[in-house]
Write an enzyme that holds these catalytic residues in place. Structure first.
Site, PDB file in Angstrom:
ATOM      1  N   TYR A  22       7.637  -1.826  -6.534  1.00 11.84           N
ATOM      2  CA  TYR A  22       8.885  -1.101  -6.775  1.00 11.84           C
ATOM      3  C   TYR A  22       9.588  -0.596  -5.515  1.00 11.84           C
ATOM      4  O   TYR A  22      10.698  -0.091  -5.601  1.00 11.84           O
ATOM      5  CB  TYR A  22       8.625   0.082  -7.713  1.00 11.84           C
ATOM      6  CG  TYR A  22       8.039  -0.335  -9.031  1.00 11.84           C
ATOM      7  CD1 TYR A  22       8.793  -1.063  -9.951  1.00 11.84           C
ATOM      8  CD2 TYR A  22       6.727  -0.019  -9.364  1.00 11.84           C
ATOM      9  CE1 TYR A  22       8.254  -1.460 -11.162  1.00 11.84           C
ATOM     10  CE2 TYR A  22       6.182  -0.409 -10.580  1.00 11.84           C
ATOM     11  CZ  TYR A  22       6.947  -1.127 -11.473  1.00 11.84           C
ATOM     12  OH  TYR A  22       6.414  -1.518 -12.662  1.00 11.84           O
ATOM     13  N   ASN A  71      16.986   1.188 -17.728  1.00 12.35           N
ATOM     14  CA  ASN A  71      15.661   0.695 -17.352  1.00 12.35           C
ATOM     15  C   ASN A  71      14.672   1.425 -18.251  1.00 12.35           C
ATOM     16  O   ASN A  71      14.339   2.586 -18.000  1.00 12.35           O
ATOM     17  CB  ASN A  71      15.371   0.961 -15.875  1.00 12.35           C
ATOM     18  CG  ASN A  71      14.057   0.354 -15.427  1.00 12.35           C
ATOM     19  OD1 ASN A  71      13.197   0.038 -16.238  1.00 12.35           O
ATOM     20  ND2 ASN A  71      13.898   0.212 -14.128  1.00 12.35           N
ATOM     21  N   HIS A  77       8.790  -3.344 -23.583  1.00 11.29           N
ATOM     22  CA  HIS A  77       7.909  -4.312 -24.234  1.00 11.29           C
ATOM     23  C   HIS A  77       7.296  -3.797 -25.529  1.00 11.29           C
ATOM     24  O   HIS A  77       6.626  -4.561 -26.225  1.00 11.29           O
ATOM     25  CB  HIS A  77       6.781  -4.694 -23.267  1.00 11.29           C
ATOM     26  CG  HIS A  77       7.241  -4.795 -21.858  1.00 11.29           C
ATOM     27  ND1 HIS A  77       8.057  -5.818 -21.406  1.00 11.29           N
ATOM     28  CD2 HIS A  77       7.056  -3.971 -20.801  1.00 11.29           C
ATOM     29  CE1 HIS A  77       8.327  -5.617 -20.127  1.00 11.29           C
ATOM     30  NE2 HIS A  77       7.743  -4.507 -19.733  1.00 11.29           N
ATOM     31  N   ASP A  84      16.298  -0.488 -31.692  1.00  6.49           N
ATOM     32  CA  ASP A  84      17.170  -0.120 -32.799  1.00  6.49           C
ATOM     33  C   ASP A  84      18.271   0.835 -32.355  1.00  6.49           C
ATOM     34  O   ASP A  84      19.410   0.735 -32.816  1.00  6.49           O
ATOM     35  CB  ASP A  84      16.356   0.506 -33.929  1.00  6.49           C
ATOM     36  CG  ASP A  84      15.463  -0.494 -34.652  1.00  6.49           C
ATOM     37  OD1 ASP A  84      15.613  -1.718 -34.440  1.00  6.49           O
ATOM     38  OD2 ASP A  84      14.591  -0.035 -35.421  1.00  6.49           O
ATOM     39  N   HIS A  97      15.709  -4.063 -14.555  1.00  4.21           N
ATOM     40  CA  HIS A  97      14.326  -3.871 -14.109  1.00  4.21           C
ATOM     41  C   HIS A  97      14.280  -4.085 -12.611  1.00  4.21           C
ATOM     42  O   HIS A  97      14.923  -5.008 -12.088  1.00  4.21           O
ATOM     43  CB  HIS A  97      13.379  -4.849 -14.811  1.00  4.21           C
ATOM     44  CG  HIS A  97      13.343  -4.650 -16.279  1.00  4.21           C
ATOM     45  ND1 HIS A  97      12.658  -3.620 -16.861  1.00  4.21           N
ATOM     46  CD2 HIS A  97      13.951  -5.327 -17.278  1.00  4.21           C
ATOM     47  CE1 HIS A  97      12.832  -3.674 -18.172  1.00  4.21           C
ATOM     48  NE2 HIS A  97      13.626  -4.700 -18.448  1.00  4.21           N
ATOM     49  N   ILE A  98      13.536  -3.258 -11.935  1.00  8.23           N
ATOM     50  CA  ILE A  98      13.397  -3.343 -10.482  1.00  8.23           C
ATOM     51  C   ILE A  98      12.668  -4.624 -10.102  1.00  8.23           C
ATOM     52  O   ILE A  98      13.073  -5.345  -9.203  1.00  8.23           O
ATOM     53  CB  ILE A  98      12.685  -2.088  -9.949  1.00  8.23           C
ATOM     54  CG1 ILE A  98      13.535  -0.845 -10.253  1.00  8.23           C
ATOM     55  CG2 ILE A  98      12.386  -2.216  -8.459  1.00  8.23           C
ATOM     56  CD1 ILE A  98      12.807   0.478 -10.073  1.00  8.23           C
ATOM     57  N   SER A  99      11.578  -4.904 -10.807  1.00 13.06           N
ATOM     58  CA  SER A  99      10.818  -6.137 -10.567  1.00 13.06           C
ATOM     59  C   SER A  99      11.210  -7.174 -11.612  1.00 13.06           C
ATOM     60  O   SER A  99      11.855  -6.854 -12.609  1.00 13.06           O
ATOM     61  CB  SER A  99       9.319  -5.853 -10.645  1.00 13.06           C
ATOM     62  OG  SER A  99       8.953  -5.497 -11.970  1.00 13.06           O
ATOM     63  N   ARG A 108       4.243  -8.221 -20.137  1.00 10.66           N
ATOM     64  CA  ARG A 108       5.573  -7.746 -19.729  1.00 10.66           C
ATOM     65  C   ARG A 108       6.664  -8.810 -19.902  1.00 10.66           C
ATOM     66  O   ARG A 108       7.831  -8.535 -19.679  1.00 10.66           O
ATOM     67  CB  ARG A 108       5.560  -7.306 -18.267  1.00 10.66           C
ATOM     68  CG  ARG A 108       4.664  -6.143 -17.975  1.00 10.66           C
ATOM     69  CD  ARG A 108       4.822  -5.694 -16.537  1.00 10.66           C
ATOM     70  NE  ARG A 108       3.761  -4.829 -16.116  1.00 10.66           N
ATOM     71  CZ  ARG A 108       3.745  -3.512 -16.263  1.00 10.66           C
ATOM     72  NH1 ARG A 108       4.769  -2.911 -16.828  1.00 10.66           N
ATOM     73  NH2 ARG A 108       2.715  -2.793 -15.842  1.00 10.66           N
TER      74      ARG A 108
END
Length: 140
Positions: A22, A71, A77, A84, A97-99, A108
């Site tokens: 990260y 994020n 996941h 919803d 997402h950072i990665s 993931r």
């Protein structure tokens, strides 16, 4: 234009947690730079480790924000409830997402949010947030 940056669990530890994945920049430091890049955009930020608080923030975004950069962290996941909530609001949401979640552990690889957001951005480090803001600006 007003955009909410919404961060889920463990993102309060950005810059200290798993820096190989990260990075070492704290989110507050990055947010200062992001605001300088978009001086005409009102960028608010909210982080919570609590699923229900994230849902409440999504619900409150309607009528207050033109978009949400979200994020959801590990909830990406697992949380049908967040999926919803995103599906239930009219505010456009961009998942970030950072990665790259596709380059990580197999559990993931699936985003429950992806089918209900405007788009997903991942793998560009903290710049994923900048790209998310740009995506929302292009929608206007």
């Amino acid at each position: 234009m007003k955009i909410l940056i919404l961060n889920g669990p463990n993102l309060n530890l950005q810059g200290r947690r798993d820096v190989a994945v990260y990075g070492s920049t704290a989110f507050e430091e990055y947010l200062t730079r992001l605001r300088a890049v978009f001086p005409d955009v009102g960028l608010d930020c909210f982080q919570s480790n609590v699923e229900g608080e994230l849902i409440d923030a999504l619900h409150r975004s309607e009528g207050r924000y033109d978009g949400v950069v979200f994020n959801a962290g590990g909830y990406t996941h697992t949380s049908v409830a967040l999926r919803d909530a995103v599906a239930a609001i009219a505010t456009p949401v961009v998942e970030v997402h950072i990665s790259s979640i596709l380059a990580r552990e197999e559990f993931r690889h699936v985003s429950l949010l992806a089918p209900v957001v405007r788009g997903s951005i991942m793998g560009f480090g903290l710049d994923s947030y900048r790209l998310g803001v740009e995506a929302l600006l292009l929608q206007k």
